[in-house]
Enzyme design. Structure first.
Site, PDB file in Angstrom:
ATOM      1  N   HIS A   1      -3.714  -4.649   7.858  1.00 30.85           N
ATOM      2  CA  HIS A   1      -3.894  -3.481   8.720  1.00 30.85           C
ATOM      3  C   HIS A   1      -3.074  -3.622   9.985  1.00 30.85           C
ATOM      4  CE1 HIS A   1      -5.488   0.252  10.132  1.00 30.85           C
ATOM      5  NE2 HIS A   1      -6.068   0.396   8.966  1.00 30.85           N
ATOM      6  N   GLY A   2      -2.100  -2.730  10.084  1.00 37.71           N
ATOM      7  CA  GLY A   2      -1.264  -2.684  11.276  1.00 37.71           C
ATOM      8  C   GLY A   2      -0.225  -3.797  11.346  1.00 37.71           C
TER       9      GLY A   2
ATOM     10  N   ARG B   1      -7.039  12.962   0.342  1.00 41.96           N
ATOM     11  CA  ARG B   1      -6.001  13.442   1.268  1.00 41.96           C
ATOM     12  C   ARG B   1      -4.607  12.904   0.949  1.00 41.96           C
ATOM     13  NH1 ARG B   1      -7.413  10.141   6.731  1.00 41.96           N
ATOM     14  NH2 ARG B   1      -9.414  11.142   6.472  1.00 41.96           N
ATOM     15  N   HIS B   2      -4.528  11.799   0.240  1.00 47.27           N
ATOM     16  CA  HIS B   2      -3.187  11.340  -0.176  1.00 47.27           C
ATOM     17  C   HIS B   2      -3.178  10.987  -1.669  1.00 47.27           C
ATOM     18  CE1 HIS B   2      -5.135   7.637   1.067  1.00 47.27           C
ATOM     19  NE2 HIS B   2      -4.847   7.766   2.355  1.00 47.27           N
TER      20      HIS B   2
ATOM     21  N   GLU C   1     -10.800  -9.549   2.613  1.00 48.44           N
ATOM     22  CA  GLU C   1      -9.572  -9.123   3.284  1.00 48.44           C
ATOM     23  C   GLU C   1      -9.914  -8.996   4.761  1.00 48.44           C
ATOM     24  OE1 GLU C   1      -7.494  -5.579   1.913  1.00 48.44           O
ATOM     25  OE2 GLU C   1      -6.437  -5.470   3.833  1.00 48.44           O
TER      26      GLU C   1
ATOM     27  N   HIS D   1      -5.571   3.798  -1.969  1.00 47.38           N
ATOM     28  CA  HIS D   1      -6.924   4.120  -1.505  1.00 47.38           C
ATOM     29  C   HIS D   1      -7.265   5.518  -1.998  1.00 47.38           C
ATOM     30  CE1 HIS D   1      -9.774   4.398   2.250  1.00 47.38           C
ATOM     31  NE2 HIS D   1     -10.376   4.724   1.134  1.00 47.38           N
TER      32      HIS D   1
ATOM     33  N   HIS E   1       0.928   6.169   1.971  1.00 43.93           N
ATOM     34  CA  HIS E   1       1.729   7.057   2.826  1.00 43.93           C
ATOM     35  C   HIS E   1       2.816   7.804   2.071  1.00 43.93           C
ATOM     36  CE1 HIS E   1      -0.490   6.059   6.193  1.00 43.93           C
ATOM     37  NE2 HIS E   1       0.416   5.503   6.974  1.00 43.93           N
TER      38      HIS E   1
ATOM     39  N   ARG F   1       3.652  18.667   1.977  1.00 44.87           N
ATOM     40  CA  ARG F   1       4.299  19.839   1.428  1.00 44.87           C
ATOM     41  C   ARG F   1       3.595  20.385   0.192  1.00 44.87           C
ATOM     42  NH1 ARG F   1       9.487  21.876   2.325  1.00 44.87           N
ATOM     43  NH2 ARG F   1       9.617  22.038   4.573  1.00 44.87           N
TER      44      ARG F   1
ATOM     45  N   HIS G   1       1.859   0.980   6.148  1.00 49.53           N
ATOM     46  CA  HIS G   1       2.523   1.841   7.130  1.00 49.53           C
ATOM     47  C   HIS G   1       3.897   1.335   7.580  1.00 49.53           C
ATOM     48  CE1 HIS G   1       2.729   4.884  10.262  1.00 49.53           C
ATOM     49  NE2 HIS G   1       3.252   3.942  11.001  1.00 49.53           N
TER      50      HIS G   1
ATOM     51  N   THR H   1      -8.319   3.670   7.793  1.00 50.91           N
ATOM     52  CA  THR H   1      -9.542   2.879   7.833  1.00 50.91           C
ATOM     53  C   THR H   1      -9.672   2.248   9.215  1.00 50.91           C
ATOM     54  OG1 THR H   1      -9.046   2.376   5.534  1.00 50.91           O
ATOM     55  CG2 THR H   1     -10.838   1.138   6.554  1.00 50.91           C
TER      56      THR H   1
ATOM     57  N   ARG I   1      -9.414   8.222  -1.563  1.00 48.18           N
ATOM     58  CA  ARG I   1     -10.415   8.684  -0.594  1.00 48.18           C
ATOM     59  C   ARG I   1     -11.265   9.787  -1.193  1.00 48.18           C
ATOM     60  NH1 ARG I   1     -10.460   8.113   4.887  1.00 48.18           N
ATOM     61  NH2 ARG I   1      -9.135   6.444   5.643  1.00 48.18           N
TER      62      ARG I   1
ATOM     63  N   GLU J   1      -8.494   0.589  -3.366  1.00 49.22           N
ATOM     64  CA  GLU J   1      -9.373   0.589  -2.195  1.00 49.22           C
ATOM     65  C   GLU J   1     -10.307   1.764  -2.325  1.00 49.22           C
ATOM     66  OE1 GLU J   1      -7.637   0.990   1.680  1.00 49.22           O
ATOM     67  OE2 GLU J   1      -6.381  -0.737   1.292  1.00 49.22           O
TER      68      GLU J   1
ATOM     69  N   ASN K   1       0.860  -1.182   0.000  1.00 47.51           N
ATOM     70  CA  ASN K   1       0.000   0.000   0.000  1.00 47.51           C
ATOM     71  C   ASN K   1       0.904   1.242   0.000  1.00 47.51           C
ATOM     72  OD1 ASN K   1      -1.431   2.290   1.077  1.00 47.51           O
ATOM     73  ND2 ASN K   1      -3.090   0.903   1.602  1.00 47.51           N
TER      74      ASN K   1
HETATM   75  N1  PXP Z   1      -5.909  -2.995   4.108  1.00 45.75           N
HETATM   76  C1  PXP Z   1      -6.792  -1.971   4.117  1.00 45.75           C
HETATM   77  C2  PXP Z   1      -8.185  -2.228   3.657  1.00 45.75           C
HETATM   78  C3  PXP Z   1      -6.408  -0.680   4.535  1.00 45.75           C
HETATM   79  O1  PXP Z   1      -7.294   0.323   4.534  1.00 45.75           O
HETATM   80  C4  PXP Z   1      -5.069  -0.480   4.927  1.00 45.75           C
HETATM   81  C5  PXP Z   1      -4.623   0.904   5.351  1.00 45.75           C
HETATM   82  O2  PXP Z   1      -4.699   1.776   4.327  1.00 45.75           O
HETATM   83  C6  PXP Z   1      -4.184  -1.562   4.877  1.00 45.75           C
HETATM   84  C7  PXP Z   1      -4.635  -2.815   4.499  1.00 45.75           C
HETATM   85  C8  PXP Z   1      -2.744  -1.426   5.238  1.00 45.75           C
HETATM   86  O3  PXP Z   1      -2.619  -1.118   6.575  1.00 45.75           O
HETATM   87  P1  PXP Z   1      -1.233  -0.597   7.124  1.00 45.75           P
HETATM   88  O4  PXP Z   1      -0.940   0.706   6.456  1.00 45.75           O
HETATM   89  O5  PXP Z   1      -1.465  -0.478   8.593  1.00 45.75           O
HETATM   90  O6  PXP Z   1      -0.221  -1.645   6.773  1.00 45.75           O
END
Ligand code: PXP
Length: 239
Positions: free
Chosen positions: A191-192, A49-50, A151, A43, A10, A18, A214, A101, A45, A70, A7
């Site tokens: 996620h995370g 925002r990104h 997912e 994603h 970020h 900036r 992330h 999310t 949005r 996404e 992903n």
């Molecule tokens: N899966 C989904 C659906 C998400 O929204 C995100 C965060 O954008 C991720 C996975 C990845 O999560 P992370 O950035 O915490 O690795």
């Protein structure tokens, strides 16, 4: 062997901090693919925002592995997806005030609505994934709507405050995976997840793909920092 999809949101977050042109998430996607990533996720949005519309278009033109868009299941995004043609759509809940999310999609509450969206997207030859909490009711609802993939949201596990909490939450994920296997769904998770907490997932080979953003971006800032500082020193010392 599981696959990694990266992903790149970020990277765009840093650019937007900036309001300039760098770092470019499109270049990051290319580098991730060169490193062996088997998919790129972004994603789009509603508040942009990104990732923005330009990024999505360029990613569609340049991603050679698999582009996973996404998005919230709203009409604006469905139309953009149908026009852009990513390989895969992941439906996620979206709140303007959230940092990322937060929970999984409440599919159960809107089966008819999501069935309609899924049908339109699949008719365009795009696969559909539902981002859901590790809850068999939501997984069954996603299956009912015609999902190709679920997912599984790993956020509650990755945010566990103790080992026992992590054990408990991992068991919940394991049960959700079993439910998805029984329904013949393709399974992803994310996620995370980071370089430590992902290790335990080796015991769940039924998960085919991991969506990670992330922790990879966070590590790359530090791993690449010294090299970047050295390069700038080399330039200024030559003055
Ligand atoms: N899966 C989904 C659906 C998400 O929204 C995100 C965060 O954008 C991720 C996975 C990845 O999560 P992370 O950035 O915490 O690795």
């Amino acid at each position: 062997m599981a696959r990694l999809a990266v992903n790149i949101d970020h990277v765009a977050t840093v650019r937007e901090a900036r309001g300039t042109k760098e770092p470019d998430p499109v270049l990051a996607a290319g580098i991730a693919e060169l490193a062996g990533a088997e998919g790129i996720i972004c994603h789009l949005r509603e508040d942009r925002r990104h990732i923005n519309d330009r990024d999505l278009q360029l990613l569609r033109q340049t991603v050679k592995t698999k582009l996973n868009m996404e998005m919230a299941g709203v009409e604006e995004m469905v139309e953009i997806a149908l026009k852009t043609g990513p390989d895969l759509i992941t439906l996620v809940p979206e709140k303007r005030e959230e940092l990322t999310t937060e929970g999984g999609l409440d599919v159960m509450a809107q089966i008819e609505y999501y069935t309609g969206i899924t049908k339109r997207i699949k008719e365009a030859g795009i696969k559909v994934s539902f981002f859901v909490d590790p809850d068999s009711r939501q997984i069954r609802a996603a299956h009912k709507c015609g999902a190709d993939i679920v997912e599984i949201h790993t956020g509650s596990y990755s945010e566990a405050k103790s080992d026992s909490e992590a054990n408990e939450r991992f068991e919940i994920i394991s049960a959700a995976v079993k439910c998805a296997v029984d329904l013949n769904l393709d399974i992803s998770a994310g996620h995370g997840l980071n370089y430590l907490n992902i290790k335990r997932f080796k015991s769940l080979p039924q998960i085919n793909e991991y969506s990670i953003g992330h922790s990879i971006i966070a590590r790359s800032v530090l791993v690449g920092f010294e090299k970047a500082v050295r390069k700038m020193i080399e330039i200024v010392r030559d003055f």
